[in-house]
Scaffold this motif. Structure first.
Motif, PDB file in Angstrom:
ATOM      1  N   THR A  12      16.464  -4.642 -10.688  1.00 18.95           N
ATOM      2  CA  THR A  12      17.829  -4.197 -11.378  1.00 18.95           C
ATOM      3  C   THR A  12      18.364  -3.052 -10.852  1.00 18.95           C
ATOM      4  O   THR A  12      17.241  -1.865 -10.946  1.00 18.95           O
ATOM      5  N   THR A  13      19.379  -2.753 -10.283  1.00 17.89           N
ATOM      6  CA  THR A  13      19.943  -1.250  -9.962  1.00 17.89           C
ATOM      7  C   THR A  13      21.090  -0.832 -10.980  1.00 17.89           C
ATOM      8  O   THR A  13      21.895  -1.635 -11.261  1.00 17.89           O
ATOM      9  N   LEU A  14      20.786   0.284 -11.349  1.00 18.29           N
ATOM     10  CA  LEU A  14      21.853   0.664 -12.283  1.00 18.29           C
ATOM     11  C   LEU A  14      22.289   1.879 -11.843  1.00 18.29           C
ATOM     12  O   LEU A  14      21.648   2.670 -11.277  1.00 18.29           O
ATOM     13  N   ASP A  15      23.557   2.116 -12.256  1.00 13.95           N
ATOM     14  CA  ASP A  15      24.279   3.634 -11.994  1.00 13.95           C
ATOM     15  C   ASP A  15      24.184   4.483 -13.413  1.00 13.95           C
ATOM     16  O   ASP A  15      24.494   3.896 -14.608  1.00 13.95           O
ATOM     17  N   VAL A  16      23.614   5.587 -13.308  1.00 12.68           N
ATOM     18  CA  VAL A  16      23.488   6.356 -14.581  1.00 12.68           C
ATOM     19  C   VAL A  16      24.293   7.598 -14.423  1.00 12.68           C
ATOM     20  O   VAL A  16      24.509   8.366 -13.382  1.00 12.68           O
ATOM     21  N   HIS A  17      25.406   7.913 -15.329  1.00 12.20           N
ATOM     22  CA  HIS A  17      26.316   8.825 -15.375  1.00 12.20           C
ATOM     23  C   HIS A  17      26.049   9.735 -16.562  1.00 12.20           C
ATOM     24  O   HIS A  17      25.999   9.202 -17.678  1.00 12.20           O
ATOM     25  N   HIS A  18      25.671  11.171 -16.655  1.00 14.18           N
ATOM     26  CA  HIS A  18      25.287  11.900 -17.716  1.00 14.18           C
ATOM     27  C   HIS A  18      26.148  13.415 -17.540  1.00 14.18           C
ATOM     28  O   HIS A  18      25.953  14.001 -16.587  1.00 14.18           O
ATOM     29  N   VAL A  19      27.195  13.405 -18.692  1.00 12.46           N
ATOM     30  CA  VAL A  19      27.941  14.710 -18.604  1.00 12.46           C
ATOM     31  C   VAL A  19      27.565  15.406 -19.783  1.00 12.46           C
ATOM     32  O   VAL A  19      27.891  14.880 -20.956  1.00 12.46           O
ATOM     33  N   THR A  20      27.257  16.684 -19.763  1.00 20.24           N
ATOM     34  CA  THR A  20      27.106  17.455 -20.934  1.00 20.24           C
ATOM     35  C   THR A  20      27.960  18.695 -20.828  1.00 20.24           C
ATOM     36  O   THR A  20      27.511  19.468 -19.939  1.00 20.24           O
ATOM     37  N   THR A  21      28.522  18.991 -21.694  1.00 16.73           N
ATOM     38  CA  THR A  21      29.513  20.183 -21.678  1.00 16.73           C
ATOM     39  C   THR A  21      29.261  20.970 -22.965  1.00 16.73           C
ATOM     40  O   THR A  21      29.408  20.540 -24.236  1.00 16.73           O
ATOM     41  N   TYR A  22      29.128  22.230 -22.718  1.00 11.78           N
ATOM     42  CA  TYR A  22      29.170  23.272 -23.692  1.00 11.78           C
ATOM     43  C   TYR A  22      30.455  24.156 -23.924  1.00 11.78           C
ATOM     44  O   TYR A  22      30.823  24.434 -22.627  1.00 11.78           O
ATOM     45  N   ARG A  23      30.683  24.306 -25.051  1.00 10.93           N
ATOM     46  CA  ARG A  23      31.917  25.107 -25.447  1.00 10.93           C
ATOM     47  C   ARG A  23      31.362  26.253 -26.352  1.00 10.93           C
ATOM     48  O   ARG A  23      31.041  25.916 -27.284  1.00 10.93           O
ATOM     49  N   TYR A  24      31.666  27.467 -25.907  1.00  8.30           N
ATOM     50  CA  TYR A  24      31.296  28.482 -26.616  1.00  8.30           C
ATOM     51  C   TYR A  24      32.178  29.173 -27.397  1.00  8.30           C
ATOM     52  O   TYR A  24      33.217  29.295 -26.916  1.00  8.30           O
ATOM     53  N   ALA A  25      32.028  29.873 -28.610  1.00  3.47           N
ATOM     54  CA  ALA A  25      32.810  30.622 -29.436  1.00  3.47           C
ATOM     55  C   ALA A  25      33.462  31.821 -28.582  1.00  3.47           C
ATOM     56  O   ALA A  25      34.725  32.289 -28.693  1.00  3.47           O
ATOM     57  N   TRP A  26      32.605  32.398 -27.921  1.00  6.77           N
ATOM     58  CA  TRP A  26      33.176  33.505 -27.107  1.00  6.77           C
ATOM     59  C   TRP A  26      32.203  33.626 -25.636  1.00  6.77           C
ATOM     60  O   TRP A  26      31.058  32.882 -25.692  1.00  6.77           O
ATOM     61  N   PRO A  27      32.711  34.345 -24.829  1.00  4.94           N
ATOM     62  CA  PRO A  27      32.113  34.185 -23.320  1.00  4.94           C
ATOM     63  C   PRO A  27      30.427  34.287 -23.289  1.00  4.94           C
ATOM     64  O   PRO A  27      30.073  35.177 -24.010  1.00  4.94           O
ATOM     65  N   VAL A  28      29.805  33.611 -22.528  1.00  2.42           N
ATOM     66  CA  VAL A  28      28.363  33.810 -22.225  1.00  2.42           C
ATOM     67  C   VAL A  28      28.678  34.609 -20.954  1.00  2.42           C
ATOM     68  O   VAL A  28      29.182  34.252 -19.963  1.00  2.42           O
ATOM     69  N   GLU A  29      27.818  35.812 -21.192  1.00  4.34           N
ATOM     70  CA  GLU A  29      27.754  36.814 -19.980  1.00  4.34           C
ATOM     71  C   GLU A  29      26.820  36.377 -18.902  1.00  4.34           C
ATOM     72  O   GLU A  29      26.777  36.532 -17.663  1.00  4.34           O
ATOM     73  N   HIS A  30      25.720  35.734 -19.445  1.00  6.75           N
ATOM     74  CA  HIS A  30      24.394  35.460 -18.237  1.00  6.75           C
ATOM     75  C   HIS A  30      23.682  34.271 -18.997  1.00  6.75           C
ATOM     76  O   HIS A  30      23.506  34.075 -20.265  1.00  6.75           O
ATOM     77  N   ALA A  31      23.291  33.395 -18.242  1.00  2.61           N
ATOM     78  CA  ALA A  31      22.629  32.306 -18.712  1.00  2.61           C
ATOM     79  C   ALA A  31      21.282  31.869 -17.699  1.00  2.61           C
ATOM     80  O   ALA A  31      21.645  31.823 -16.463  1.00  2.61           O
ATOM     81  N   GLN A  32      20.201  31.564 -18.337  1.00  5.90           N
ATOM     82  CA  GLN A  32      19.054  31.157 -17.475  1.00  5.90           C
ATOM     83  C   GLN A  32      18.847  29.790 -18.096  1.00  5.90           C
ATOM     84  O   GLN A  32      18.419  29.580 -19.129  1.00  5.90           O
ATOM     85  N   GLN A  33      18.894  28.903 -17.135  1.00  5.96           N
ATOM     86  CA  GLN A  33      18.632  27.266 -17.855  1.00  5.96           C
ATOM     87  C   GLN A  33      17.535  26.552 -17.046  1.00  5.96           C
ATOM     88  O   GLN A  33      17.407  26.553 -15.799  1.00  5.96           O
ATOM     89  N   ARG A  34      17.069  25.503 -17.859  1.00  4.30           N
ATOM     90  CA  ARG A  34      16.096  24.523 -17.236  1.00  4.30           C
ATOM     91  C   ARG A  34      16.917  23.073 -17.508  1.00  4.30           C
ATOM     92  O   ARG A  34      16.891  23.022 -18.914  1.00  4.30           O
TER      93      ARG A  34
END
Length: 325
Positions: A12-34
């Motif tokens: 079986t072949t599947l298409d996976v779509h995943h969107v994650t959106t963060y909205r902050y109360a005030w600006p993020v100056e710098h981010a380190q993410q994994r």
């Protein structure tokens, strides 16, 4: 396009779509993410294509393989931003794993547990790494006693684990508000309630508490069931299930949320001790304050064309968070 009928036993072949959106109360100056967002290849899973798009564009990113064999994307954002969007698309082909599987054949659970215990001079089994407690999964007498009702003397690992899966599915209520992302297995066990992350971690705790090796599997679930089959729970976000190790059969993946063996509707994204090892997104940000997270997930047969995304929004305070199964 119409989804074509798939012959029993066909890949079986599947298409996976995943969107994650963060909205902050005030600006993020710098981010380190994994981020853990790229499915790895396994004997039963091939990845035909994968794409990850991050907005704002990272100033640096690299992919590494962690200790469990998972793909981990590290990226740095050094421009001020009030929102961050991570979108991934993967095309994954799954080969049926359980067509000739016989739960009655295999090793008795006591013998498997004995193999995993340390004894001087005994050959080392790497699977023993998954016998011990982990951050979200304690070893406890309550979990042991619950598990032992499925593991009578001489029962095979697979027979006992499948019975345990049936019981958890019957005894626990699927409830998205009963637990939080960091709820430990023992608390979810006491509540008899939670989401698939909790179901999986409770099952893992039960198996480890009687000396068996059990691991946490995070991934996705096909949201478009074949005709006549039920829509499975957990399809609007990341999904999770459990694996138990049998020296004869290898790892056996079981989904207690839906009372099925994980097969051609389950896309494996990561394998770990428990959820705490493989959150979708984990990192450190400077600024931001409170934030909301919107998660959109769709997993459909690739013939179905571009899918409409199921969406949900959760409000969270503090630093980086993520959707959960």
């Amino acid at each position: 396009a119409m989804t074509q009928a798939v012959a029993p036993g066909a890949p079986t072949t599947l298409d996976v779509h995943h969107v994650t959106t963060y909205r902050y109360a005030w600006p993020v100056e710098h981010a380190q993410q994994r981020a853990v967002v790229m499915p790895p290849a396994y004997p039963w899973q091939t990845v035909g294509a994968h794409r990850a798009d991050i907005d704002p564009a990272p100033s640096h990113q690299h992919l590494r393989i962690d200790a469990f064999g998972n793909n981990v994307l590290h990226f740095m954002l050094d421009v001020p931003h009030e929102s961050m969007r991570l979108a991934t698309t993967s095309t994954v082909t799954l080969t049926p794993r359980w067509q000739t599987f016989d739960a009655a054949r295999g090793m008795a659970w006591e013998d498997a547990a004995r193999m995993l215990r340390y004894r001087a001079g005994q050959p080392f089994h790497a699977e023993a790494e998954f016998v011990y407690a982990s951050p979200n999964v304690a070893l406890h007498a309550d979990l042991r006693d619950y598990a032992r009702r499925s593991f009578a003397p001489g029962v095979t690992v697979a027979q006992g684990a499948i019975d345990l899966m049936h019981r958890i599915h019957a005894d626990f209520a699927y409830h998205g508000e009963a637990t939080e992302v960091h709820t430990p297995a023992l608390e979810a066990f006491a509540l008899r309630s939670g989401v698939c992350q909790d179901f999986a971690q409770v099952m893992i705790g039960c198996l480890r508490s009687i000396g068996l090796a059990a691991r946490y599997v995070s991934g996705y679930l096909c949201t478009d069931p074949p005709p006549g089959e039920p829509r499975l729970l957990g399809a609007d976000a990341s999904h999770a299930w459990a694996g138990v190790w049998c020296p004869v059969n290898g790892w056996i993946d079981l989904d207690p949320t839906n009372d099925v063996l994980a097969d051609t509707r389950h896309v494996t994204l990561a394998i770990a001790r428990d959820y705490s090892d493989v959150p979708l997104l984990h990192g450190v940000i400077v600024g931001g304050g409170e934030h909301t997270v919107e998660v959109e997930v769709s997993v459909v047969p690739w013939q179905a064309g571009a899918p409409a995304l199921a969406s949900r929004t959760v409000a969270q305070a503090g630093g980086a968070g993520e959707d959960r199964a």
